[in-house]
Motif scaffolding. Structure first.
Motif: not given
Length: 235
Positions: A45-52, A108-110
């Protein structure tokens, strides 16, 4: 001098058929890419906003291209009169939930929440593949312009099935509201919009005909979530 067998074969080659075959292969490859992206997001799963944001871009673009390829194949079949509506009875909620599940990675990503509001016992006759494709396309586009929420509401209304897909974005541009089903309406080179998705959805809706009535599509703003709403009606 007569043509060689190879030249005669070239003369008979239908480029549109070759293109359709290539699109089919690309669609399958992209489907594998989407599945891989889904597994990657589940495992890491993304760990921060940039990854998300990165996951959001990948999910949106992959889903959008996949939808475009499916639509191209369908338009090819429509042009060659091989696209047929196969009416069967379906639970409406199942069809809608399937499309939300299909785009779960993108939502999820957004950071979006998407919900279905529909009586689980509601059943209707329609082509689940074609109608599901319309709903999927609207959801993928809605994910790009929504802020936090997407909603799909379905109910029976005066003898028709009414499916309304709403978002909390800025709404549809006026050019699309004025001429939503014109091939060149809403074309934008800056964001890649061609309006072909709405044109195809409109054609598919009209292909659903029962006792002299046919389906319809309508675009509006100021929907239940404050943004745009697309309403699909099937007889």
């Amino acid at each position: 001098m007569p043509n060689s067998p190879l030249e005669e074969a070239d003369d008979q080659l239908d480029f549109s058929f070759v293109l359709a075959s290539s699109v089919h292969d690309m669609k399958n490859s992209l489907g594998m890419l989407l599945h891989t992206l889904e597994d990657m997001l589940a495992q890491t799963p993304p760990e921060n906003e940039a990854q998300r944001r990165t996951f959001a871009v990948l999910g949106y673009e992959a889903s959008r291209i996949n939808s475009e390829l499916v639509r191209l194949l369908s338009l090819y079949r429509l042009q060659h009169e091989s696209l047929r509506v196969h009416l069967d009875e379906h639970f409406v909620a199942d069809t809608l939930e399937d499309q939300l599940d299909r785009n779960d990675v993108l939502f999820q990503a957004r950071g979006l929440t998407a919900e279905v509001i529909c009586d689980p016992s509601l059943k209707w006759y329609y082509d689940s593949e074609l109608i599901g494709g319309i709903i999927n396309n609207v959801l993928v586009n809605g994910a790009r312009y929504s802020t936090e929420h997407l909603q799909v509401r379905a109910s029976e209304d005066q003898g028709t099935l009414c499916i309304a897909i709403a978002d909390d974005g800025d709404g549809y541009p006026q050019s699309m509201l004025d001429a939503p089903f014109e091939p060149n309406a809403g074309v934008s080179f800056s964001n890649g919009s061609t309006n072909l998705g709405l044109l195809f959805a409109h054609r598919v809706a009209e292909m659903h005909r029962v006792n002299g009535r046919q389906g319809s599509l309508r675009l509006e703003n100021n929907g239940p979530l404050g943004g745009g709403v697309l309403t699909l009606r099937l007889p």
